[in-house]
Every structure is written in C-alpha cells, then in structure tokens.
Design an enzyme around this catalytic site. Structure first.
Site, PDB file in Angstrom:
ATOM      1  N   SER A 258     -26.638  30.730  84.756  1.00 54.49           N
ATOM      2  CA  SER A 258     -26.363  29.308  84.606  1.00 54.49           C
ATOM      3  C   SER A 258     -27.667  28.518  84.445  1.00 54.49           C
ATOM      4  O   SER A 258     -28.453  28.830  83.558  1.00 54.49           O
ATOM      5  CB  SER A 258     -25.543  28.837  85.812  1.00 54.49           C
ATOM      6  OG  SER A 258     -24.945  27.601  85.576  1.00 54.49           O
TER       7      SER A 258
ATOM      8  N   ASP B 182     -16.461  30.163  78.942  1.00 59.07           N
ATOM      9  CA  ASP B 182     -17.206  29.726  80.124  1.00 59.07           C
ATOM     10  C   ASP B 182     -17.066  28.206  80.266  1.00 59.07           C
ATOM     11  O   ASP B 182     -17.380  27.471  79.337  1.00 59.07           O
ATOM     12  CB  ASP B 182     -18.688  30.103  79.967  1.00 59.07           C
ATOM     13  CG  ASP B 182     -19.493  29.915  81.243  1.00 59.07           C
ATOM     14  OD1 ASP B 182     -19.319  28.880  81.916  1.00 59.07           O
ATOM     15  OD2 ASP B 182     -20.306  30.797  81.561  1.00 59.07           O
TER      16      ASP B 182
ATOM     17  N   HIS C 187     -17.200  31.854  84.554  1.00 59.22           N
ATOM     18  CA  HIS C 187     -18.595  31.443  84.410  1.00 59.22           C
ATOM     19  C   HIS C 187     -19.522  32.637  84.608  1.00 59.22           C
ATOM     20  O   HIS C 187     -19.535  33.249  85.681  1.00 59.22           O
ATOM     21  CB  HIS C 187     -18.903  30.355  85.431  1.00 59.22           C
ATOM     22  CG  HIS C 187     -20.290  29.811  85.353  1.00 59.22           C
ATOM     23  ND1 HIS C 187     -20.926  29.542  84.148  1.00 59.22           N
ATOM     24  CD2 HIS C 187     -21.184  29.486  86.324  1.00 59.22           C
ATOM     25  CE1 HIS C 187     -22.129  29.060  84.395  1.00 59.22           C
ATOM     26  NE2 HIS C 187     -22.317  29.027  85.696  1.00 59.22           N
TER      27      HIS C 187
END
Length: 509
Positions: free
Chosen positions: A223, A450, A478
């Site tokens: 991320s 995602d 995710h």
C-alpha cells in the site's frame, strides 16, 4: 476469517488511508540522490557509522534497538530523532541473503507491529529462513517519536462528526473539526510535523541499511509502503536490491485525483461485496440485485444520519462510524461475512458490529485510547502533497464527480479530502514521476479489484519505474502477497530468494 489472515488484513489494510482524515495516502517530492554505492552522504557519517545496541524486545524471537537520524536532513546539526527498529534473525536452513525490511503502509502503520504480529511469523518459511526480517517504525509513527493530536475522548467526537454535511451549519461543524484536529497536532507535535515526509523516512531507511551491514536494501512494502519503497529506489537506485511493491500507489497524481480514484476503488469493492451478498439467503441488503443492495446501504446511512443507534457502548453508531465500518470490511473479502452480520445487526438497531469494524480501522483500543495511526496518516499525507481542496466551496464543486465515482461513498470521500486545507505545515512534496533509473528489477504487484490502491496505480508505477515489472492478481481485496494465491506467492518468493523477477505482465488468480 483465520487469525493469521485477520492480523495481515488489519496490519496492511487499515493502515492504508485515513478515510475520515485524509481520504488517501499521499505522494512526496523525490530529490536526486546525493549518494551512490555504499559511502555515507556528505555530512551524515555520524549517523551512518553509529553502533546499534540490540536488546531483547520482550517478544520471543525478536530483538529491538533504537537508531538516530537527523531531524532535518538539510540541517543535520540541528538535532536528532530516535527511531525504533526490530528484527528476527534468519532461521535457516540456507545461506543468509541479508535483511528484508517490511512496511505495511498507512502512512502511519506500525512496521514493527506488522513485523512482530505477522511478517516474521506469516511470510513463507523459505523467505524467513534466509533473511533477517526487519522493521523500522517511520518517524512520527508508533514507537518512533509518534505524532499526537487528540485525546481519546476528542478522537471519539472527531470520528462521529457528520462527513456528509447537508447545510451550512453542518459544513461549519465539519470544518471546525478539521481545524481542531490540525491545531491539536500543532500543539502536541509541532516540532516534528515538518520532518515526517516520505522522503525523510526513505532516507532513514538508507541509514538503517548501512547500520545492518547490507550493501543493498531488500524490501517488501504494501500500500503506502510501495510509495515509500519507490521513493527509496528513486533516491538511491544503486542501493536498491530486491524490492516488492504490493498494492502500488501512483506518485504522479495530484491529491484530488488520488482521492477520486480511491473513491471509485471502494465503490468497485462494494459492488463485489454486494454481488456476493445478494446470493446469500439472508443478505441484509436484499437478495435481488446489486443496485438494490446499494440503495439499501444508502438508506441505512441516511437513517443513521437522522437518528444514530445504540451500540452497547457509550457511543452511538452515527452515519460516519457506520461508513467507516463498511469501508474497513472492503479490504479483504474474508471479512464480508462479518460485515453482513454487522449490517443485519444495524437493521435491528444494534450498532455494535459496525462500531467494532470502525474501531479496528481507527486502531481504537477497548480502553478508549487510539494508536497514533490517524495522526501520523494526516501528518505525512498533508506534508507529501498540496491539499486536494482549499475550502468548502471547492469540495461542493467536486462532489458530483466523486458521487459519479461512487454513488454510495462519493460525498463522504469528497468532504474527507478537505482536512489538509487546515494543516499547520505547508506541503513540501509535489506530484512527480518516479523512475529510479539504474535500479535493479523492481516487482510491482497490483490487484484488479483493490479498493484502496486501484489497479491502474500499479500499472502506472510499473510503467514509470525504469526497471519495473508488473505482476497482477486477478481478484478482490487489498494487496496480494500472502492472501492465498500460490501463483503470486511463488513468483514473489522466487524473486526474493533468487533475484529473478516474474515476466512483466504475468497474471495470477
């Protein structure tokens, strides 16, 4: 949802985007590296040659230490910042490759918490056998001189503020909340706020690399951690080793574009959830169509806006807390059954399930205290990029575009993007392409559905990086590594262990 996957989901996912604080993770400036090879940059030899004193962490198998970095890299004589580091040594068998630094994202996620709670225990055994697993809490985060902004009670009030204002009075209340949040950060942490950018943290990572005795930095970032890793590679391309950037960000985007893209990402995730839910015999959003499910959720939010419901706690479930609870469950499809149960409870005027999901997102403990995730999230985001909006009028103009991106979440995401307009420290970063020319092959991993880091961001970063290789997971949730795809895990493990990246464009399910 098994415990190991739950730890992974919240360690990575919930540290992605401070929804009701920032709307999404940011980007920062990436100046040209002043150092290549292994020599310390000019004026920083004291930091690059310090001795680490490892000690027992109180967590079996882990060591901890503290390293010093200059608070201001442009003025290294103006004081230090203490940064917490932890590691679990390679277990063998096989020859040790080096250190593998991990970061779960955020900004604001504790890398040490992620290391000790998941990575050093849940990464594939062959990887843990040949790497020392290492984490450093970024400056301003958790154990590393954390940014502080509000008390627990103040944060409770902040998280309940209406994020979808219907009139001028509600707009004023929301902007006052943003102003109070920013003022609290300045009062409690003003001295550190100018020095928590992604570039600063990337430079800290290079100091740590040297202190660990590694010629190259090997790294897995998820991320926001992908932006941190890409920034490192851009600053120090000759020192970039095997880098895995999972659930990538696009550093070339402005804040408003990133926030709008992420709004669409969560809409797509909700559509996947809704399509699954309506197939269930007792879907709380109906059993007819995804359109009806979306309408039912919007009605629930509208009802909560008019009248919050009890939770069994001293807090009621407001529209804003309910929205956060739903968002939290979008990070991993394994959380969908929990969300269905929470929504069913809310329809019976029991808000405890959605409140529990929201509390997990915010890292609120049962004692009413919050981790500093959301404080650090705002501090880094608002320093890394100029604000998405300069005031309420700009938000109102943008709301239609956000609602087009997500009829369910758009209005709330648009207003949440206003927070940096009131930040006390001016942004130092700007949108930019990140190329890392001269770096070894870098693996960028994207998940097609995602919610938090839309797939097109991974495509964009892989294209920007001069040595980028795109690895695609066709699925929900995710990030991809460690989520159950043997294809993804095998490709990444091979790269980490042998240095051979997957073929660019490789797709996995």
């Amino acid at each position: 949802m098994d415990t190991r996957r739950l730890l992974r989901t919240f360690a990575i996912g919930i540290g992605t985007a401070g929804l009701l604080i920032s709307g999404c993770s940011g980007s920062g400036s990436s100046p040209n590296a002043s150092a290549t090879g292994t020599a310390a940059p000019e004026g920083l030899s004291t930091y690059y040659t310090q001795k680490l004193s490892w000690r027992d962490c109180g967590v079996e198998g882990f060591e901890c230490t503290t390293m010093k970095a200059p608070r201001d890299y442009d003025q290294p004589d103006d004081g230090d910042i203490d940064l917490a580091v932890s590691r679990k040594k390679a277990t063998g068998p096989g020859k040790r490759i080096g250190s593998l630094l991990v970061n779960p994202g955020g900004p604001g996620g504790s890398a040490i918490g992620y290391l000790q709670g998941y990575a050093a225990l849940g990464y594939p055994a062959p990887v843990r056998a040949r790497y020392d697993m290492v984490a450093i809490d970024p400056r301003g985060v958790a154990r590393s001189e954390p940014v502080e902004c509000l008390t627990g009670k103040e944060m409770d009030a902040y998280t309940q503020v209406d994020q979808t204002p219907d009139d001028d009075a509600e707009v004023r209340k929301l902007t006052a909340a943003f102003e109070k949040f920013a003022a609290g950060c300045e009062t409690r942490s003003g001295e550190i706020l100018p020095y928590v950018s992604t570039v600063d943290t990337a430079r800290d990572m290079d100091v740590l690399r040297a202190l660990l005795g590694d010629e190259k930095l090997h790294y897995v970032g998820a991320s926001y951690g992908t932006f941190l890793g890409a920034t490192y590679a851009d600053l120090f391309p000759q020192r970039a080793g095997r880098l895995v950037l999972d659930g990538a960000m696009d550093p070339s985007l402005k804040a408003i574009d990133m926030n709008r893209d992420q709004t669409a990402g969560f809409e797509g995730a909700f559509q996947s959830f809704a399509a699954d839910c309506v197939k269930q015999p007792e879907c709380p959003l109906g059993t007819t169509s995804t359109a009806d499910a979306a309408a039912a959720l919007k009605q629930l939010f509208k009802d909560l806006d008019a009248k919050p419901i009890p939770t069994g706690d001293d807090r009621e479930l407001t529209e804003s807390l309910a929205t956060t609870g739903v968002i939290a469950a979008m990070y991993d499809e394994a959380a969908w059954p929990q969300l269905r149960e929470a929504l069913e409870g809310a329809q019976r005027s029991d808000g405890s399930g959605l409140l529990s999901l929201a509390d997990s997102y915010y890292e609120r403990g049962p004692n009413g205290k919050y981790a500093n995730l959301m404080f650090a999230n705002a501090a880094v985001n608002c320093l890394d990029l100029p604000p998405a909006f300069d005031g309420p009028d700009a938000v109102e103009k943008a709301v239609p575009d956000f609602e087009k991106a997500s009829p369910v979440f758009g209005r709330g995401f648009a207003w949440a993007s206003l927070n940096c307009a009131y930040w006390p420290t001016k942004a130092t970063g700007t949108p930019h392409r990140t190329e890392a020319k001269g770096a070894a092959p870098i693996v960028v991993v994207g998940t097609t559905r995602d919610p938090a880091t839309p797939y097109k961001w991974s495509e964009a970063l892989a294209e920007q990086l001069s040595s980028g290789t795109l690895l695609t997971y066709e699925g929900d949730g995710h990030t991809a590594y460690g989520r159950g795809s043997d294809c993804i895990d095998t490709a990444i493990n091979t790269y980490l262990l042998e240095g051979t990246p997957p073929t660019d464009g490789k797709k996995c399910t």
